[in-house]
Design a protein around this motif. Structure first.
Motif, short mmCIF file in Angstrom:
data_model
loop_
_atom_site.label_atom_id
_atom_site.label_comp_id
_atom_site.label_asym_id
_atom_site.label_seq_id
_atom_site.Cartn_x
_atom_site.Cartn_y
_atom_site.Cartn_z
N GLN A 173 -29.81 16.26 -21.87
CA GLN A 173 -30.47 15.62 -23.00
C GLN A 173 -31.29 16.61 -23.81
O GLN A 173 -31.35 16.52 -25.03
N CYS A 174 -31.92 17.57 -23.13
CA CYS A 174 -32.66 18.61 -23.85
C CYS A 174 -31.69 19.43 -24.71
O CYS A 174 -32.00 19.78 -25.86
N GLU A 175 -30.53 19.71 -24.17
CA GLU A 175 -29.52 20.44 -24.94
C GLU A 175 -29.04 19.61 -26.12
O GLU A 175 -28.85 20.14 -27.23
N LEU A 176 -28.88 18.31 -25.91
CA LEU A 176 -28.46 17.43 -27.00
C LEU A 176 -29.48 17.41 -28.13
O LEU A 176 -29.12 17.41 -29.31
N MET A 177 -30.77 17.43 -27.77
CA MET A 177 -31.82 17.37 -28.78
C MET A 177 -31.92 18.62 -29.63
O MET A 177 -32.56 18.62 -30.69
N MET A 178 -31.26 19.68 -29.20
CA MET A 178 -31.25 20.90 -30.01
C MET A 178 -30.43 20.73 -31.29
O MET A 178 -30.46 21.59 -32.16
N PHE B 88 -31.23 18.41 -33.22
CA PHE B 88 -32.25 17.88 -34.12
C PHE B 88 -33.50 18.75 -34.17
O PHE B 88 -34.23 18.73 -35.18
N PHE B 89 -33.79 19.51 -33.08
CA PHE B 89 -35.03 20.28 -32.99
C PHE B 89 -34.72 21.68 -32.49
O PHE B 89 -33.63 21.96 -31.98
N ASP B 90 -35.73 22.57 -32.61
CA ASP B 90 -35.53 23.93 -32.11
C ASP B 90 -35.68 23.95 -30.60
O ASP B 90 -36.01 22.95 -29.96
N VAL B 91 -35.48 25.13 -30.00
CA VAL B 91 -35.41 25.25 -28.55
C VAL B 91 -36.73 24.90 -27.87
O VAL B 91 -36.74 24.47 -26.71
N GLU B 92 -37.85 25.06 -28.57
CA GLU B 92 -39.14 24.72 -27.98
C GLU B 92 -39.46 23.24 -28.14
O GLU B 92 -40.06 22.62 -27.25
N GLN B 93 -39.06 22.65 -29.25
CA GLN B 93 -39.40 21.26 -29.53
C GLN B 93 -38.51 20.28 -28.75
O GLN B 93 -38.96 19.18 -28.42
N ALA B 94 -37.28 20.67 -28.47
CA ALA B 94 -36.32 19.74 -27.84
C ALA B 94 -36.86 19.16 -26.53
O ALA B 94 -36.88 17.93 -26.36
N PRO B 95 -37.29 19.98 -25.56
CA PRO B 95 -37.82 19.40 -24.31
C PRO B 95 -39.06 18.54 -24.54
O PRO B 95 -39.24 17.52 -23.85
N GLN B 96 -39.90 18.94 -25.50
CA GLN B 96 -41.10 18.16 -25.77
C GLN B 96 -40.74 16.78 -26.33
O GLN B 96 -41.38 15.78 -25.97
N GLN B 97 -39.73 16.73 -27.17
CA GLN B 97 -39.30 15.45 -27.73
C GLN B 97 -38.74 14.54 -26.64
O GLN B 97 -39.00 13.33 -26.63
N VAL B 98 -37.97 15.11 -25.73
CA VAL B 98 -37.42 14.32 -24.62
C VAL B 98 -38.55 13.78 -23.75
O VAL B 98 -38.57 12.60 -23.39
N LEU B 99 -39.50 14.63 -23.41
CA LEU B 99 -40.61 14.22 -22.56
C LEU B 99 -41.47 13.17 -23.25
O LEU B 99 -41.91 12.20 -22.62
N SER B 100 -41.70 13.33 -24.54
CA SER B 100 -42.50 12.36 -25.30
C SER B 100 -41.79 11.00 -25.33
O SER B 100 -42.43 9.95 -25.16
N ALA B 101 -40.48 11.03 -25.51
CA ALA B 101 -39.72 9.77 -25.52
C ALA B 101 -39.77 9.11 -24.15
O ALA B 101 -39.95 7.90 -24.04
N LEU B 102 -39.63 9.91 -23.09
CA LEU B 102 -39.69 9.37 -21.74
C LEU B 102 -41.02 8.67 -21.47
O LEU B 102 -41.06 7.57 -20.91
N GLN B 103 -42.10 9.31 -21.87
CA GLN B 103 -43.41 8.72 -21.64
C GLN B 103 -43.54 7.38 -22.36
O GLN B 103 -44.06 6.40 -21.79
N ALA C 42 -34.98 6.10 -34.84
CA ALA C 42 -34.51 7.22 -35.64
C ALA C 42 -33.18 7.71 -35.04
O ALA C 42 -32.90 7.46 -33.87
N PRO C 43 -32.37 8.43 -35.81
CA PRO C 43 -31.08 8.91 -35.28
C PRO C 43 -31.22 9.69 -33.97
O PRO C 43 -30.43 9.48 -33.04
N PHE C 44 -32.22 10.57 -33.85
CA PHE C 44 -32.36 11.34 -32.62
C PHE C 44 -32.77 10.46 -31.45
O PHE C 44 -32.35 10.68 -30.31
N GLN C 45 -33.58 9.43 -31.72
CA GLN C 45 -33.98 8.49 -30.66
C GLN C 45 -32.77 7.70 -30.15
O GLN C 45 -32.62 7.45 -28.95
N HIS C 46 -31.93 7.30 -31.08
CA HIS C 46 -30.71 6.57 -30.70
C HIS C 46 -29.81 7.45 -29.85
O HIS C 46 -29.29 7.00 -28.80
N GLU C 47 -29.60 8.69 -30.27
CA GLU C 47 -28.76 9.60 -29.50
C GLU C 47 -29.34 9.84 -28.11
O GLU C 47 -28.62 9.91 -27.11
#
Length: 261
Positions: free
Chosen positions: A226-231, A233-248, A207-212
């Motif tokens: 990277q958490c700041e970059l994900m903002m 695509f996502f709100d301030v609470e979801q951004a770190p969760q998306q990064v952590l989920s991708a890392l896992q 997905a575009p956010f995964q590529h970025e």
């Protein structure tokens, strides 16, 4: 190596690539009923067949997509325009995507260059050096204060491929012995390729956010950046969760070779 031997080798390669016999013919003798020209032609034909086989091996699906006649036309043109210059044939087809993008009639169909480029990426992932693969537990053991500054180093086989066509979908259809759909140039598509623990080359769409996110880590951004970059695509609470989920997921896929703070 003596200078005379070097000159002889160069003359032989010039003949194989151009067919010009003037400089090399005096060094060849007839053998029985086989004339000098026939002996030279046998070598040159065998050499070109070997180059053609290399293209067929490296780009099997492209060959099936083109069909016999266009594939023969492509191999003849490529061998003439890009003669082999090194002893190994591993990199002989590296310029094939560019050739297809620039040479008529292939350049009229950009999906051809995209399929060739994708197959080069598959080969690069398969041939990449071995390296250690970290698990998610390695990240969990990292001291909490170090997390914001944490950077990732990926396994050497990791490849990111982007194209403007449905080349990879067409490649998958042909591999599955199905008829590919018509070329589609409506959107940019992103793909992640890597060699897994089983030494099989794998790939998934991004997905575009995964590529970025992947490109950011590859370019050296840390977790906080990277958490700041994900903002975007996502709100301030979801951004770190998306990064952590991708890392896992990346750790589970065997993509991470090193953590660096």
């Amino acid at each position: 190596m003596s200078e005379s031997l070097r000159q002889l080798q160069h003359a032989f390669m010039d003949y194989l690539n151009t067919g010009e016999t003037a400089s090399f013919q005096p060094h060849v003798i007839a053998q029985g009923r086989i004339t000098v020209d026939t002996r030279l032609a046998i070598y040159r034909n065998a050499y070109r067949i070997r180059l053609t086989e290399t293209i067929e091996t490296d780009h099997e699906v492209l060959g099936l997509y083109l069909g016999d006649d266009l594939f023969d036309q492509m191999t003849r043109g490529y061998i003439q325009q890009h003669p082999s210059t090194v002893p190994s044939l591993r990199d002989f087809c590296d310029a094939l995507p560019t050739f297809l993008a620039q040479k008529m009639p292939f350049s009229e169909h950009p999906i051809l260059a995209d399929i060739a480029a994708f197959e080069r990426r598959l080969l690069n992932a398969f041939d990449a050096p071995d390296a250690q693969r970290l698990g998610f537990s390695d990240l969990q053991q990292l001291p909490v204060p170090d997390w914001p500054r944490c950077q990732l180093r990926f396994h050497p086989s990791v490849q990111i491929y982007s194209c403007q066509s449905n080349a990879v979908e067409a490649w998958q259809s042909i591999k599955a012995e199905q008829t590919p759909t018509a070329p589609d140039y409506s959107a940019t598509r992103h793909w992640l390729l890597w060699r897994g623990d089983t030494r099989l080359t794998e790939f998934i769409s991004l997905a575009p956010f995964q590529h970025e996110l992947l490109m950011g880590f590859i370019q050296g951004r840390n977790f906080a950046e990277q958490c700041e970059l994900m903002m975007q695509f996502f709100d301030v609470e979801q951004a770190p969760q998306q990064v952590l989920s991708a890392l896992q997921a990346w750790f589970e896929m065997g993509l991470i070779a090193k953590l660096q703070t």
